[in-house]
Motif scaffolding. Structure first.
Motif, PDB file in Angstrom:
ATOM      1  N   GLU A 162      50.218 -70.330 -12.964  1.00 53.23           N
ATOM      2  CA  GLU A 162      50.034 -71.715 -12.520  1.00 53.23           C
ATOM      3  C   GLU A 162      51.131 -72.646 -13.043  1.00 53.23           C
ATOM      4  O   GLU A 162      51.071 -73.861 -12.798  1.00 53.23           O
ATOM      5  CB  GLU A 162      48.672 -72.230 -12.990  1.00 53.23           C
ATOM      6  N   LEU A 163      52.101 -72.110 -13.760  1.00 51.89           N
ATOM      7  CA  LEU A 163      53.158 -72.949 -14.330  1.00 51.89           C
ATOM      8  C   LEU A 163      54.260 -73.091 -13.286  1.00 51.89           C
ATOM      9  O   LEU A 163      55.259 -72.340 -13.284  1.00 51.89           O
ATOM     10  CB  LEU A 163      53.688 -72.312 -15.618  1.00 51.89           C
ATOM     11  N   VAL A 164      54.123 -74.058 -12.397  1.00 55.16           N
ATOM     12  CA  VAL A 164      55.070 -74.217 -11.291  1.00 55.16           C
ATOM     13  C   VAL A 164      55.403 -75.696 -11.119  1.00 55.16           C
ATOM     14  O   VAL A 164      54.718 -76.580 -11.644  1.00 55.16           O
ATOM     15  CB  VAL A 164      54.470 -73.668  -9.963  1.00 55.16           C
ATOM     16  N   GLY A 165      56.457 -75.950 -10.393  1.00 52.58           N
ATOM     17  CA  GLY A 165      56.828 -77.309 -10.030  1.00 52.58           C
ATOM     18  C   GLY A 165      57.188 -78.176 -11.228  1.00 52.58           C
ATOM     19  O   GLY A 165      57.771 -77.736 -12.224  1.00 52.58           O
ATOM     20  N   GLY A 166      56.806 -79.443 -11.112  1.00 56.33           N
ATOM     21  CA  GLY A 166      57.106 -80.396 -12.172  1.00 56.33           C
ATOM     22  C   GLY A 166      56.384 -80.076 -13.466  1.00 56.33           C
ATOM     23  O   GLY A 166      56.901 -80.336 -14.568  1.00 56.33           O
ATOM     24  N   PHE A 167      55.196 -79.509 -13.373  1.00 52.27           N
ATOM     25  CA  PHE A 167      54.450 -79.132 -14.561  1.00 52.27           C
ATOM     26  C   PHE A 167      55.227 -78.097 -15.380  1.00 52.27           C
ATOM     27  O   PHE A 167      55.241 -78.129 -16.619  1.00 52.27           O
ATOM     28  CB  PHE A 167      53.086 -78.584 -14.157  1.00 52.27           C
ATOM     29  N   LYS A 168      55.919 -77.195 -14.686  1.00 54.08           N
ATOM     30  CA  LYS A 168      56.721 -76.184 -15.369  1.00 54.08           C
ATOM     31  C   LYS A 168      57.861 -76.834 -16.152  1.00 54.08           C
ATOM     32  O   LYS A 168      58.137 -76.464 -17.297  1.00 54.08           O
ATOM     33  CB  LYS A 168      57.278 -75.188 -14.350  1.00 54.08           C
ATOM     34  N   SER A 169      58.529 -77.808 -15.540  1.00 54.64           N
ATOM     35  CA  SER A 169      59.645 -78.476 -16.222  1.00 54.64           C
ATOM     36  C   SER A 169      59.171 -79.220 -17.462  1.00 54.64           C
ATOM     37  O   SER A 169      59.806 -79.162 -18.523  1.00 54.64           O
ATOM     38  CB  SER A 169      60.329 -79.453 -15.258  1.00 54.64           C
ATOM     39  N   VAL A 170      58.025 -79.921 -17.320  1.00 51.11           N
ATOM     40  CA  VAL A 170      57.484 -80.648 -18.469  1.00 51.11           C
ATOM     41  C   VAL A 170      57.091 -79.685 -19.578  1.00 51.11           C
ATOM     42  O   VAL A 170      57.369 -79.917 -20.766  1.00 51.11           O
ATOM     43  CB  VAL A 170      56.279 -81.507 -18.033  1.00 51.11           C
ATOM     44  N   ALA A 171      56.452 -78.579 -19.216  1.00 51.39           N
ATOM     45  CA  ALA A 171      56.007 -77.597 -20.209  1.00 51.39           C
ATOM     46  C   ALA A 171      57.199 -76.997 -20.942  1.00 51.39           C
ATOM     47  O   ALA A 171      57.190 -76.862 -22.179  1.00 51.39           O
ATOM     48  CB  ALA A 171      55.191 -76.511 -19.521  1.00 51.39           C
ATOM     49  N   GLU A 172      58.227 -76.637 -20.203  1.00 50.44           N
ATOM     50  CA  GLU A 172      59.407 -76.038 -20.841  1.00 50.44           C
ATOM     51  C   GLU A 172      60.114 -77.042 -21.743  1.00 50.44           C
ATOM     52  O   GLU A 172      60.627 -76.681 -22.809  1.00 50.44           O
ATOM     53  CB  GLU A 172      60.354 -75.509 -19.770  1.00 50.44           C
ATOM     54  N   SER A 173      60.148 -78.310 -21.333  1.00 55.18           N
ATOM     55  CA  SER A 173      60.765 -79.339 -22.175  1.00 55.18           C
ATOM     56  C   SER A 173      59.994 -79.506 -23.482  1.00 55.18           C
ATOM     57  O   SER A 173      60.582 -79.630 -24.561  1.00 55.18           O
ATOM     58  CB  SER A 173      60.829 -80.663 -21.425  1.00 55.18           C
ATOM     59  N   MET A 174      58.664 -79.504 -23.373  1.00 59.57           N
ATOM     60  CA  MET A 174      57.859 -79.643 -24.593  1.00 59.57           C
ATOM     61  C   MET A 174      58.066 -78.443 -25.525  1.00 59.57           C
ATOM     62  O   MET A 174      58.201 -78.614 -26.733  1.00 59.57           O
ATOM     63  CB  MET A 174      56.382 -79.790 -24.234  1.00 59.57           C
ATOM     64  N   GLU A 175      58.102 -77.255 -24.984  1.00 62.94           N
ATOM     65  CA  GLU A 175      58.317 -76.065 -25.800  1.00 62.94           C
ATOM     66  C   GLU A 175      59.687 -76.106 -26.475  1.00 62.94           C
ATOM     67  O   GLU A 175      59.835 -75.677 -27.633  1.00 62.94           O
ATOM     68  CB  GLU A 175      58.176 -74.810 -24.938  1.00 62.94           C
ATOM     69  N   THR A 176      60.666 -76.642 -25.788  1.00 61.40           N
ATOM     70  CA  THR A 176      62.001 -76.766 -26.380  1.00 61.40           C
ATOM     71  C   THR A 176      62.003 -77.760 -27.531  1.00 61.40           C
ATOM     72  O   THR A 176      62.601 -77.515 -28.586  1.00 61.40           O
ATOM     73  CB  THR A 176      63.019 -77.201 -25.314  1.00 61.40           C
ATOM     74  N   VAL A 177      61.293 -78.875 -27.356  1.00 62.51           N
ATOM     75  CA  VAL A 177      61.251 -79.900 -28.398  1.00 62.51           C
ATOM     76  C   VAL A 177      60.555 -79.384 -29.648  1.00 62.51           C
ATOM     77  O   VAL A 177      61.055 -79.544 -30.771  1.00 62.51           O
ATOM     78  CB  VAL A 177      60.550 -81.172 -27.870  1.00 62.51           C
TER      79      VAL A 177
END
Length: 215
Positions: A112-127
């Motif tokens: 279910e990690l797709v679209g804009g939610f995927k970008s936000v999730a990956e950014s948070m994991e990077t931070v």
């Protein structure tokens, strides 16, 4: 009363065997001998003052060295406390984000990690990774009660020690500080499995012995 003879002046006594010049020389020598002890006393006083000054200097030097050592210890203690406070603050912040990271992980597992939610999730994991957060806990690793929390327990014939067979929730740490232990399902060896293996290891010796007896 006798009258002084006019024109007669009294003169200092002069030794019968010395001249006036010799008498003056002897008087000068007596003065020099009298002055010598005064000079020695002055030197002794100066040496005493010098010793006192050296003692005072040594004491002040020791005091300065002690103050410098105390200041260095104070600086190290302040720096250590500063780092500790920073780590605690970061750990507290990241602990509040762990449920969000769990949701991101479940969404990834279910595709279910797709679209804009995927970008936000990956950014948070990077931070959070830049802040020092590390995930741990893998299937197949030995169970360690200091970093694992066992939520399920079972027996398995293919393990030789208590082993993590499923990761129900990953663990997180910052450096050596564990924020949350990994929540796992563990499996232990089947009861009696070890003795059975021991008997199998002893069987070849017994068979050899029986063969020798038959011969």
């Amino acid at each position: 009363m006798s009258k002084e003879t006019p024109g007669f002046e009294e003169k200092p006594d002069v030794p019968a065997d010395g001249t006036p010049e010799e008498t003056e020389a002897a008087a000068s020598a007596d003065k020099a001998e009298g002055a010598a002890p005064a000079g020695d006393a002055t030197d002794v006083a100066l040496l005493a003052q010098l010793d006192q000054a050296r003692t005072a200097l040594d004491e002040r030097t020791v005091d300065l060295q002690r103050l410098q050592a105390e200041y260095q210890n104070y600086r190290r203690r302040v720096e250590r406390d500063r780092v500790t406070v920073k780590e605690i603050a970061v750990a507290s912040l990241l602990a509040e984000l762990l449920p969000v990271l769990d949701d991101i992980g479940r969404a990834r597992d279910h595709g279910e990690l797709v679209g804009g939610f995927k970008s936000v999730a990956e950014s948070m994991e990077t931070v959070v990774a830049k802040m020092g957060l590390q995930q741990f806990g893998k299937e197949g690793e030995p169970f360690d009660p200091t970093i694992h929390e066992a939520l399920m327990h079972s027996y398995a014939p293919d393990v030789t020690e208590t082993t993590c067979v499923a990761i129900l929730q990953p663990g997180y740490r910052i450096g050596e500080r564990t924020i949350r232990p990994a929540r796992v399902a563990v499996a232990e060896p089947q009861p009696g499995a070890a003795p059975a293996k021991a008997e199998e290891s002893e069987d070849p010796d017994k068979s050899d012995k029986s063969e020798k007896d038959s011969e």
